[in-house]
Design an enzyme around this catalytic site. Structure first.
Site, short mmCIF file in Angstrom:
data_model
loop_
_atom_site.label_atom_id
_atom_site.label_comp_id
_atom_site.label_asym_id
_atom_site.label_seq_id
_atom_site.Cartn_x
_atom_site.Cartn_y
_atom_site.Cartn_z
N LEU A 11 -7.20 17.28 -0.43
CA LEU A 11 -6.90 16.85 0.94
C LEU A 11 -7.71 15.62 1.34
O LEU A 11 -8.13 15.48 2.49
CB LEU A 11 -7.11 18.00 1.92
CG LEU A 11 -6.11 19.16 1.71
CD1 LEU A 11 -6.46 20.35 2.61
CD2 LEU A 11 -4.67 18.71 1.96
N MET A 14 -5.18 10.32 0.57
CA MET A 14 -3.81 10.24 0.04
C MET A 14 -3.15 11.62 0.00
O MET A 14 -1.97 11.76 0.34
CB MET A 14 -3.82 9.62 -1.37
CG MET A 14 -4.27 8.18 -1.40
SD MET A 14 -3.13 7.07 -0.54
CE MET A 14 -1.81 6.92 -1.74
N ASN A 104 -4.41 7.27 -9.78
CA ASN A 104 -4.27 6.10 -10.66
C ASN A 104 -4.92 6.43 -12.00
O ASN A 104 -6.01 5.97 -12.32
CB ASN A 104 -4.97 4.88 -10.04
CG ASN A 104 -4.08 4.18 -9.04
OD1 ASN A 104 -2.86 4.26 -9.10
ND2 ASN A 104 -4.70 3.48 -8.10
N SER A 130 2.11 4.23 -4.64
CA SER A 130 1.59 2.99 -4.06
C SER A 130 1.91 2.90 -2.58
O SER A 130 2.94 3.40 -2.13
CB SER A 130 2.20 1.78 -4.77
OG SER A 130 1.64 0.59 -4.22
N GLY A 131 1.02 2.24 -1.88
CA GLY A 131 1.26 1.99 -0.46
C GLY A 131 0.09 2.37 0.42
O GLY A 131 0.19 2.26 1.65
N LYS A 184 2.71 2.04 -12.83
CA LYS A 184 1.80 1.85 -11.69
C LYS A 184 0.62 0.95 -12.08
O LYS A 184 0.16 0.11 -11.28
CB LYS A 184 1.28 3.21 -11.19
CG LYS A 184 0.25 3.10 -10.05
CD LYS A 184 0.81 2.38 -8.85
CE LYS A 184 -0.01 2.39 -7.58
NZ LYS A 184 -1.41 2.17 -7.60
N HIS A 187 1.93 -2.46 -12.01
CA HIS A 187 2.08 -2.81 -10.58
C HIS A 187 0.75 -3.33 -10.06
O HIS A 187 0.68 -4.36 -9.39
CB HIS A 187 2.55 -1.57 -9.80
CG HIS A 187 2.38 -1.68 -8.31
ND1 HIS A 187 1.14 -1.56 -7.69
CD2 HIS A 187 3.26 -1.90 -7.31
CE1 HIS A 187 1.28 -1.72 -6.39
NE2 HIS A 187 2.56 -1.92 -6.13
N ASN A 188 -0.32 -2.62 -10.37
CA ASN A 188 -1.64 -3.03 -9.88
C ASN A 188 -2.09 -4.33 -10.53
O ASN A 188 -2.77 -5.14 -9.89
CB ASN A 188 -2.66 -1.92 -10.12
CG ASN A 188 -2.52 -0.80 -9.12
OD1 ASN A 188 -1.46 -0.65 -8.49
ND2 ASN A 188 -3.54 0.01 -8.96
N GLU A 191 -0.46 -6.85 -8.64
CA GLU A 191 -1.16 -6.86 -7.34
C GLU A 191 -2.42 -7.73 -7.42
O GLU A 191 -2.66 -8.58 -6.54
CB GLU A 191 -1.51 -5.40 -6.99
CG GLU A 191 -2.37 -5.17 -5.78
CD GLU A 191 -2.71 -3.67 -5.65
OE1 GLU A 191 -1.79 -2.83 -5.58
OE2 GLU A 191 -3.91 -3.33 -5.62
N LYS A 262 -11.21 -0.88 -9.45
CA LYS A 262 -11.38 0.48 -9.95
C LYS A 262 -10.87 0.63 -11.38
O LYS A 262 -11.02 1.69 -11.97
CB LYS A 262 -10.66 1.46 -9.03
CG LYS A 262 -11.25 1.51 -7.64
CD LYS A 262 -10.94 2.80 -6.93
CE LYS A 262 -11.24 2.70 -5.46
NZ LYS A 262 -10.17 1.99 -4.72
N ARG A 289 -12.43 -11.50 -10.39
CA ARG A 289 -13.15 -10.45 -9.65
C ARG A 289 -14.52 -10.20 -10.29
O ARG A 289 -15.51 -10.00 -9.60
CB ARG A 289 -12.34 -9.15 -9.62
CG ARG A 289 -11.16 -9.21 -8.69
CD ARG A 289 -10.67 -7.80 -8.37
NE ARG A 289 -9.38 -7.83 -7.71
CZ ARG A 289 -8.79 -6.76 -7.18
NH1 ARG A 289 -9.36 -5.58 -7.25
NH2 ARG A 289 -7.62 -6.86 -6.60
C1 6PG Z 1 -1.57 0.80 -4.28
C2 6PG Z 1 -2.90 0.24 -4.64
C3 6PG Z 1 -3.92 1.31 -4.73
C4 6PG Z 1 -5.33 0.78 -4.79
C5 6PG Z 1 -5.86 0.67 -6.17
C6 6PG Z 1 -6.35 -0.66 -6.65
O1 6PG Z 1 -0.64 0.51 -5.02
O2 6PG Z 1 -1.47 1.49 -3.27
O3 6PG Z 1 -2.86 -0.45 -5.87
O4 6PG Z 1 -3.56 2.15 -5.77
O5 6PG Z 1 -5.50 -0.33 -4.04
O6 6PG Z 1 -6.88 1.60 -6.19
O7 6PG Z 1 -7.66 -0.82 -6.27
P1 6PG Z 1 -8.76 -1.74 -6.91
O8 6PG Z 1 -8.54 -3.09 -6.34
O9 6PG Z 1 -10.01 -1.11 -6.39
O10 6PG Z 1 -8.70 -1.68 -8.40
#
Ligand code: 6PG
Length: 466
Positions: A11, A14, A104, A130-131, A184, A187-188, A191, A262, A289
């Site tokens: 809980l 997320m 993740n 994600s989100g 995923k 995806h990151n 991102e 992360k 980073r």
């Molecule tokens: C998402 C994000 C989410 C989070 C990650 C990445 O899709 O909602 O990617 O999963 O932001 O933990 O975080 P870091 O930038 O800390 O690697």
């Protein structure tokens, strides 16, 4: 209340948001948490939704409250805690039950766990969510792996709670075992690359054109009305508009420029290389980073090496087109990693569908993804997104701006690792004949590794030792 249709373990931010989302969509949800003391406060804050929620302090009671075959979503830290949890919960489950890891997780762990549970007649689903918190509460994008049996169990709940893009739920079963977590992860990676390119544009405007955070924020807000429309552009525009409550100055000026991570971005890069690929924009973003965290080294280097940067005369149109080109190239690199992994692990990923379920709910949602899904459904020479007619045409229009921006930045001493990487990759890929012949000559020269000739088959050596 009868038996619950789904259980949510964990809980935290997320897990709570997903449980509430499910309850709001009319599902009966059982909830529990490692620290039993979290359950009552969660229920107390759920308001009218408590009618659909059943809280448990003990794992056994939580499992017993679920309809069979059971479905349990775990929202707990990935890694060792998930392995420990599976050892504890597996003996309480029965054949046909599904356990979902919504964190993740590294997809290698997911594959291992799926195999281990399968041997016990259980199903393990790695699901990318994600989100952020708002997405989880009101509509996330979800990338689901695992067996068709599990998908049949999950589909009604996940379709109901997912984000919607013009009515289409942003969730799908993407492939077996680790497919969901892998998608995923990539995806990151995208991102990270998109965030880095945005940060580079910010840097050029701030340090090269002397614009204020608010002016730059207003620019991103304008961009969000056109082809660059996206969540990341939107929130950057908004964030740049805020002042710090303590100093009264722009909040970005008090935020230390040392970015955390992360691991998912790094995993994208590692897996790309392992699969014989290189997603150099994502690499650049991960590397940037890491460099950002070297605050003391950079402070000394500024003294020793000099931190001068020249003025830039780039137009807003050049910057926006350069960013669009870079964005297309970063998505393209992400999909190339997915393609390589799909082949390696036999996931048969549907790239158009992946682009579709990223159109709403997730962090990289953007107008471009609709065009990308269309591109994947149409003619795709060599299976390459950058060669899809619509994408090639857009690159043709925007690459001159990317060149101008990268050239200007490089000439004036502004670091643009992601945009420069994008351009180098683009320029490498558009040459039928590159310079790896020199690499091969060197390898043969010092190590007798041999090379292939252009004009005849077989393995050959150079005349160096004759
Ligand atoms: C998402 C994000 C989410 C989070 C990650 C990445 O899709 O909602 O990617 O999963 O932001 O933990 O975080 P870091 O930038 O800390 O690697």
């Amino acid at each position: 209340m009868g038996k619950a249709q789904i259980g949510v373990y964990g809980l935290g931010t997320m897990g709570s948001a997903l449980a509430l989302n499910m309850a709001e969509q009319g599902f009966d949800v059982a909830v529990t948490n490692r620290e039993a003391g979290w359950v009552a406060p969660f229920l107390a804050e759920a308001g009218a939704l408590t009618q659909k929620l059943q809280g448990f302090e003990a794992l056994e009671a939580f499992v017993a409250a679920l309809k069979t075959p059971r479905v349990i979503l775990f929202m707990i830290p990935s890694g060792a805690p998930m392995d420990a949890m599976l050892e504890t919960v597996a003996p309480l489950l029965a054949e046909g039950d599904t356990v979902i890891d919504g964190g993740n997780a590294n997809f290698h762990d997911t594959r291992r766990r799926a195999a281990a549970l399968e041997a016990q007649g259980l199903h393990f689903v790695g699901m990318g969510v994600s989100g952020g918190e708002a997405g989880a509460r009101h509509g996330p994008s979800m990338m689901v792996g695992g067996s068709p049996h599990s998908w049949a169990q999950l589909e009604p709940v996940l379709t109901a709670i997912a984000a919607r893009y013009e009515g289409d739920a942003c969730v799908d079963h993407l492939g077996s075992d680790g497919a969901g977590h892998f998608v995923k992860t990539v995806h990151n990676g995208i991102e990270y690359a998109d965030m880095q390119a945005i940060a580079e544009v910010y840097g050029l405007e701030r340090n090269g054109a002397g614009r204020s955070p608010k002016e730059i924020g207003a620019m991103f807000t304008r961009w969000n009305e056109g082809p660059l429309r996206s969540y990341l552009v939107e929130i950057t525009g908004r964030a740049l508009g805020y002042d710090d409550v303590i100093t009264g100055g722009p909040i970005v000026d008090v935020i230390r420029d040392a970015a955390g991570q992360k691991g998912t971005g790094r995993w994208s890069v590692v897996e790309a290389v392992r699969l014989g690929q290189s997603a150099n924009m994502i690499e650049a973003a991960v590397g940037a980073r890491s460099w950002s965290s070297e605050l003391s080294v950079r402070a000394v280097a500024q003294e020793v090496l000099g931190g001068d940067r020249g003025a830039l005369g780039l137009t807003e149109a050049q910057l926006s087109e350069a960013f669009l080109a870079a964005r297309i190239l970063s998505y393209a690199q992400g999909f190339r990693i997915l393609s390589a992994a799909s082949e390696e692990y036999d996931w048969q990923l549907d790239f158009a569908r992946i682009a579709e379920i990223w159109r709403a709910g997730c962090i990289i949602r953007s107008a471009l993804l609709d065009d990308i899904s269309e591109a994947f459904r149409g003619e795709l020479p060599g299976g390459q997104l950058i060669l899809a007619p619509a994408m090639a045409a857009r690159l043709g229009q925007t690459i001159p701006a990317l060149r101008a921006v990268v050239a200007g930045a490089v000439t004036q001493g502004h670091a643009v690792p992601a945009m420069a990487a994008a351009l180098s990759w683009y320029d490498t890929m558009r040459q039928g004949c590159g310079t790896a012949n020199i690499i091969q000559a060197q390898r043969d020269f010092f190590g007798r590794h041999g090379f292939e000739r252009r004009d005849r088959p077989g393995k050959h050596h150079g005349p160096w030792w004759d």
